[in-house]
Scaffold this motif. Structure first.
Motif: not given
Length: 171
Positions: A133-155
């Motif tokens: 909601x924050x990025x949408x409110x600031x005017x960012x545009x959704x460009x895509x979806x990245x599967x298994x993009x980043x390792x966070x907390x071991x996953x």
């Protein structure tokens, strides 16, 4: 300066307020981000900011200068790219008050005017509704979806990719 907050770079003495924010907000941020939970980790973060590895900005309350949150501009590239990744997190004590909207707005303005960047990209886990909601409110545009993009907390976690260019920015 925003109406209720201001941003500044961290200095060596800020490790303890960062640590306090990280420890008090750890449950609030799981599973979205893993924050340093010890003095050494917080000092390493500040050293990276001072070395220019990351443009770290502390969002501070305008009245009492308390730490509200953190914005990071990382992987900054210049030349033909002029881009960076935008990351941010709030103290649980200030969540839901609109202070991050003001602080991230100041950080975006800093990225586009002071750093002279052309593009910012924010990668956010699909379940992190508040951040989306924050990025949408600031005017960012959704460009895509990245599967298994980043390792966070071991996953490895999926992320939505949101971006903004200086041409679409209106502070």
């Amino acid at each position: 300066m925003g109406s209720r907050v201001f941003i500044r770079t961290p200095d060596e003495d800020d490790w303890s307020v960062l640590l306090d924010l990280h420890q008090r907000s750890a449950d609030f941020h799981a599973p979205w981000v893993s924050l340093a939970q010890d003095e050494r980790g917080c000092k390493r973060y500040i050293q990276r900011c001072q070395a220019g590895t990351v443009e770290g900005l502390l969002i501070c309350h305008g009245v009492d200068q308390a730490l509200v949150g953190v914005v990071n501009l990382s992987q900054i590239f210049y030349g033909g790219f002029q881009s960076a990744y935008l990351g941010y997190y709030v103290s649980v004590a200030y969540a839901g008050q609109g202070l991050m909207t003001e602080g991230v707005t100041l950080a975006i303005n800093h990225a586009f005017t002071t750093l002279k960047l052309h593009r910012l990209e924010a990668n956010i886990q699909p379940g992190n509704a508040d951040s989306l909601k924050l990025v949408a409110r600031l005017g960012f545009t959704r460009e895509g979806f990245s599967r298994q993009y980043l390792r966070v907390n071991g996953e490895w976690r999926d992320h939505e990719r949101w971006a903004m260019t200086v041409e679409s920015w209106s502070p």
